[in-house]
Motif scaffolding. Sequence first.
Motif, PDB file in Angstrom:
ATOM      1  N   TYR A   1      82.792  76.280   3.906  1.00 15.62           N
ATOM      2  CA  TYR A   1      82.372  77.684   3.893  1.00 15.62           C
ATOM      3  C   TYR A   1      81.474  78.000   5.087  1.00 15.62           C
ATOM      4  O   TYR A   1      81.471  79.111   5.597  1.00 15.62           O
ATOM      5  CB  TYR A   1      81.689  78.030   2.568  1.00 15.62           C
ATOM      6  CG  TYR A   1      82.691  78.175   1.439  1.00 15.62           C
ATOM      7  CD1 TYR A   1      83.362  79.385   1.250  1.00 15.62           C
ATOM      8  CD2 TYR A   1      82.985  77.110   0.603  1.00 15.62           C
ATOM      9  CE1 TYR A   1      84.305  79.520   0.242  1.00 15.62           C
ATOM     10  CE2 TYR A   1      83.926  77.231  -0.410  1.00 15.62           C
ATOM     11  CZ  TYR A   1      84.585  78.444  -0.593  1.00 15.62           C
ATOM     12  OH  TYR A   1      85.520  78.576  -1.578  1.00 15.62           O
ATOM     13  N   VAL A   2      80.716  77.000   5.509  1.00 10.35           N
ATOM     14  CA  VAL A   2      79.907  77.200   6.716  1.00 10.35           C
ATOM     15  C   VAL A   2      80.837  77.386   7.913  1.00 10.35           C
ATOM     16  O   VAL A   2      80.621  78.248   8.767  1.00 10.35           O
ATOM     17  CB  VAL A   2      78.946  76.012   6.938  1.00 10.35           C
ATOM     18  CG1 VAL A   2      78.204  76.157   8.263  1.00 10.35           C
ATOM     19  CG2 VAL A   2      77.949  75.912   5.790  1.00 10.35           C
ATOM     20  N   ARG A   3      81.910  76.589   7.945  1.00  2.95           N
ATOM     21  CA  ARG A   3      82.904  76.760   9.010  1.00  2.95           C
ATOM     22  C   ARG A   3      83.498  78.168   8.959  1.00  2.95           C
ATOM     23  O   ARG A   3      83.675  78.822   9.987  1.00  2.95           O
ATOM     24  CB  ARG A   3      84.039  75.730   8.858  1.00  2.95           C
ATOM     25  CG  ARG A   3      83.611  74.287   9.090  1.00  2.95           C
ATOM     26  CD  ARG A   3      84.767  73.330   8.812  1.00  2.95           C
ATOM     27  NE  ARG A   3      85.884  73.576   9.708  1.00  2.95           N
ATOM     28  CZ  ARG A   3      86.006  73.022  10.904  1.00  2.95           C
ATOM     29  NH1 ARG A   3      85.086  72.182  11.331  1.00  2.95           N
ATOM     30  NH2 ARG A   3      87.036  73.293  11.665  1.00  2.95           N
ATOM     31  N   HIS A   4      83.790  78.616   7.752  1.00  2.15           N
ATOM     32  CA  HIS A   4      84.354  79.956   7.586  1.00  2.15           C
ATOM     33  C   HIS A   4      83.383  81.019   8.112  1.00  2.15           C
ATOM     34  O   HIS A   4      83.785  82.006   8.739  1.00  2.15           O
ATOM     35  CB  HIS A   4      84.670  80.193   6.105  1.00  2.15           C
ATOM     36  CG  HIS A   4      85.141  81.584   5.809  1.00  2.15           C
ATOM     37  ND1 HIS A   4      86.294  82.110   6.362  1.00  2.15           N
ATOM     38  CD2 HIS A   4      84.602  82.580   5.054  1.00  2.15           C
ATOM     39  CE1 HIS A   4      86.448  83.354   5.940  1.00  2.15           C
ATOM     40  NE2 HIS A   4      85.437  83.670   5.155  1.00  2.15           N
ATOM     41  N   LEU A   5      82.098  80.787   7.858  1.00  4.56           N
ATOM     42  CA  LEU A   5      81.052  81.702   8.331  1.00  4.56           C
ATOM     43  C   LEU A   5      81.101  81.818   9.858  1.00  4.56           C
ATOM     44  O   LEU A   5      81.131  82.916  10.420  1.00  4.56           O
ATOM     45  CB  LEU A   5      79.693  81.151   7.882  1.00  4.56           C
ATOM     46  CG  LEU A   5      78.456  82.002   8.105  1.00  4.56           C
ATOM     47  CD1 LEU A   5      78.318  83.036   6.998  1.00  4.56           C
ATOM     48  CD2 LEU A   5      77.202  81.130   8.114  1.00  4.56           C
ATOM     49  N   TYR A   6      81.129  80.655  10.531  1.00  4.00           N
ATOM     50  CA  TYR A   6      81.188  80.660  12.001  1.00  4.00           C
ATOM     51  C   TYR A   6      82.455  81.358  12.490  1.00  4.00           C
ATOM     52  O   TYR A   6      82.429  82.164  13.414  1.00  4.00           O
ATOM     53  CB  TYR A   6      81.170  79.221  12.538  1.00  4.00           C
ATOM     54  CG  TYR A   6      79.791  78.626  12.672  1.00  4.00           C
ATOM     55  CD1 TYR A   6      78.976  78.982  13.741  1.00  4.00           C
ATOM     56  CD2 TYR A   6      79.309  77.706  11.756  1.00  4.00           C
ATOM     57  CE1 TYR A   6      77.713  78.428  13.885  1.00  4.00           C
ATOM     58  CE2 TYR A   6      78.046  77.148  11.887  1.00  4.00           C
ATOM     59  CZ  TYR A   6      77.255  77.511  12.952  1.00  4.00           C
ATOM     60  OH  TYR A   6      76.008  76.978  13.097  1.00  4.00           O
ATOM     61  N   GLU A   7      83.581  81.008  11.870  1.00  7.56           N
ATOM     62  CA  GLU A   7      84.851  81.573  12.332  1.00  7.56           C
ATOM     63  C   GLU A   7      84.889  83.084  12.168  1.00  7.56           C
ATOM     64  O   GLU A   7      85.367  83.801  13.039  1.00  7.56           O
ATOM     65  CB  GLU A   7      86.021  80.915  11.590  1.00  7.56           C
ATOM     66  CG  GLU A   7      86.333  79.542  12.156  1.00  7.56           C
ATOM     67  CD  GLU A   7      87.435  78.817  11.402  1.00  7.56           C
ATOM     68  OE1 GLU A   7      87.701  77.661  11.740  1.00  7.56           O
ATOM     69  OE2 GLU A   7      88.014  79.412  10.468  1.00  7.56           O
ATOM     70  N   ALA A   8      84.367  83.571  11.040  1.00  9.56           N
ATOM     71  CA  ALA A   8      84.373  85.019  10.813  1.00  9.56           C
ATOM     72  C   ALA A   8      83.529  85.722  11.869  1.00  9.56           C
ATOM     73  O   ALA A   8      83.922  86.760  12.406  1.00  9.56           O
ATOM     74  CB  ALA A   8      83.849  85.336   9.414  1.00  9.56           C
TER      75      ALA A   8
END
Lengths: 446, 446
Positions: free
Chosen positions: A182-189
């Motif tokens: 989810y942290v990765r998703h945060l960065y990607e968004a």
Amino acid sequence: MDIISPAIRRSDVASACSRLLRTKRLRRFCGGTPMRSWSRATTNIPKTEANKVPEVQLFEERSLKLAWYAGWPDGGHNYSYPHQWLRFHCQCAECRQPFSNQRILDPSKIPGNITLLDAFIEGDCVVLEWTDNHKGRINLKWLVENHLHKLEKEDKSELSLKKSHSIGMSVIDYKELEKSEYVRHLYEAILKEGHIKVHGLPTTPGTVKKFVQDVFNLPVQRTIYGEVFDVMSTDKPINVAYSNAELKPHMDLVYYESPPGLQLLHCLKFDESVQGGESILIDGFDVAEKMRYKFPAEFNVLCSTPVTFEKIHYEREWPVHMRYRRPHIVINDKREITGFFWAPQFEGPFFASEGNVERYYDAYRKLASLIDASPTKKSFLMRPGDLIIFNNRTWLHGRNAFTVSEGVRHLQGCYVNIDEFQSQAQVTLFGNKQRIQFPHVGNQSF
Amino acid sequence: MDIISPAIRRSDVASACSRLLRTKRLRRFCGGTPMRSWSRATTNIPKTEANKVPEVQLFEERSLKLAWYAGWPDGGHNYSYPHQWLRFHCQCAECRQPFSNQRILDPSKIPGNITLLDAFIEGDCVVLEWTDNHKGRINLKWLVENHLHKLEKEDKSELSLKKSHSIGMSVIDYKELEKSEYVRHLYEAILKEGHIKVHGLPTTPGTVKKFVQDVFNLPVQRTIYGEVFDVMSTDKPINVAYSNAELKPHMDLVYYESPPGLQLLHCLKFDESVQGGESILIDGFDVAEKMRYKFPAEFNVLCSTPVTFEKIHYEREWPVHMRYRRPHIVINDKREITGFFWAPQFEGPFFASEGNVERYYDAYRKLASLIDASPTKKSFLMRPGDLIIFNNRTWLHGRNAFTVSEGVRHLQGCYVNIDEFQSQAQVTLFGNKQRIQFPHVGNQSF
């Protein structure tokens, strides 16, 4: 010799070494005549996955050609490396300090007529022998990842992150951020969409700074407003944000050379009795692209006309007299937009020749209209515990006016430096394994 | 109406009000024909010091001319203010929020054909009546200080700070900084000469940060090296500075959009047994000007060719993967140098078309030679208690190699943000009374 290329970790080197066993010594360059044609050379290369050492071909007077097998990160092609380029990028311990990876060679000492005498593969490096008696080496993985035309090619790479447009907004639950995906998703968004909303944070003051430290592993970016700022209506606002007036779309602190990168706004209190006060986000880079498409001449005016942004305020604890002159739109050598600056609230005096005044205001007005009419506009109400994160360098933000009557609207905000965010995104998403071409984050890097 | 112009404090307004008593209503613009010639108008103005209200002359179709008496800060001239410009700079409470001084008018709502109907002096303002029914006002002092051609004129103003060259270095004693005139001297030396040395500081660790807070009244600029960094030889340096190797002249942290502004280096320990280790300073802006003069074509190459600066380092507490692409030299619309970036230690891969590679390295080599041979070079030994302050955006720094044997060489350093320094210099030296044209501080502001 202890060689650590800047693109590779010790562990990577070890594994690369075990993979690449063949040592190849190749043909010496004689008198400027190619020893054989390139087509024959490439045809001869056995293209098996196991055979991963690149083919060294030294038959050009001013450059070295390397043929990379498809198994390499950016392989399946041959790339040409000019001699000068190779000498300047030498990675031997004499030219680059092993542990710090910093270059220590003195570039002014490299003769202008330097020529490569010989080149051969040794372990995970190509060894290069020079007419100035230097014997250097460059890591193979680094070479294939950083060939001259990398930037043009990488745009097409599957690994590059593309900017994406969505009608809604990505939303994530605070508790989910305990999981790394989810942290990765945060960065990607943030990289792809420019913003993300996080629900369910505690409403304790200071949470927003803690979020930056815990989730991004970064310090906050301190400015003349301190590390954390409170956005709530006061009688004598030192900033229009600290009143209940409408806040037209803008970017924060554009009178800094490097205005804040990410902006985080955390809602502590938003009483039901408060009328209005919706938050607004608009994609500034998208508007600038539309400007180029619809009004190309005026787009050029906004790229070439410096305007003044300023914050002059003596009646505050830290008196400030900041003034910075820059164009609204900054483009690079490929005419890609790399920077956008829009903050009508902070425009200072416009200095120009008289002939340019109307031309500028005409372009300015057109840009302002495109912002007003932008289909990227998102309007939403923050609720206690909500956090909005957006890129202050690519997106504009604002809010509708509100009436407080008895209620309170209290947001707490902080910033993250744009270069440190980009670094952390690379480290978190890809590490040193693969260099990624990000969408422009608005930091004016070419 | 509560009018605070961004250039003026409440106290200034009060004194201006008491000075300017006359209210003048002037001729209405009729049909685009000048009502009288400018020469006659200026001739008619009685040039006494007591009569300080400017002459309003509304006889141009698209601009308003004001004749300023010599008693005004930049007076003794007449300046033309285009209608559009005046409308966009309106300072009435509807257009600019009183306390925060921020603009709240919506620029996209101003009609393109807006025209001034009438103008007259009232108190310390000129009142402006517009075809869109708006009645606005602009502070007179602000108007004379911010006319369109201000930037061209101000260079010649006596109040502007000129860059100066001295063979030695300004030195100041730490104890003297208790007196405000020495603090002023400190600011002036940094602005004009780019550096200053302070003697006699305590050799307690942390003194350098305290110095920034106490003397500059500023926070330090935090970077990936933290707030305060120690420069001493270690076995596994995360930076070449932390070894005993020679450190070629360079600027720090050029892989940030806004690299550190001031750099402070404070000597805590420098044992007599240490051989070498002299500090070196070179004027980067001076070298860049020489480059333009001696090699104009190569100068242009360095202005237009983006190069990569990077810091990729995973084996540290805070792993970083920073990469920034920019040209070595940045110029503004007048071709003045506004930014200079030189850090061979931190150059990453050079991406370009093959045809540009030799052209670039040729220019690069010429610049490197000019740096090596620069007559601005200063070389000196730091002694315990010494502090050197220099502008990291205009000056290069380095140090000679040293042998430590048994001794220790220990410096502690920190940075100050360039925009915050410039703001504080304006506040400290001149306040809001007079806007000063500083020499370019290297922050790329136009």
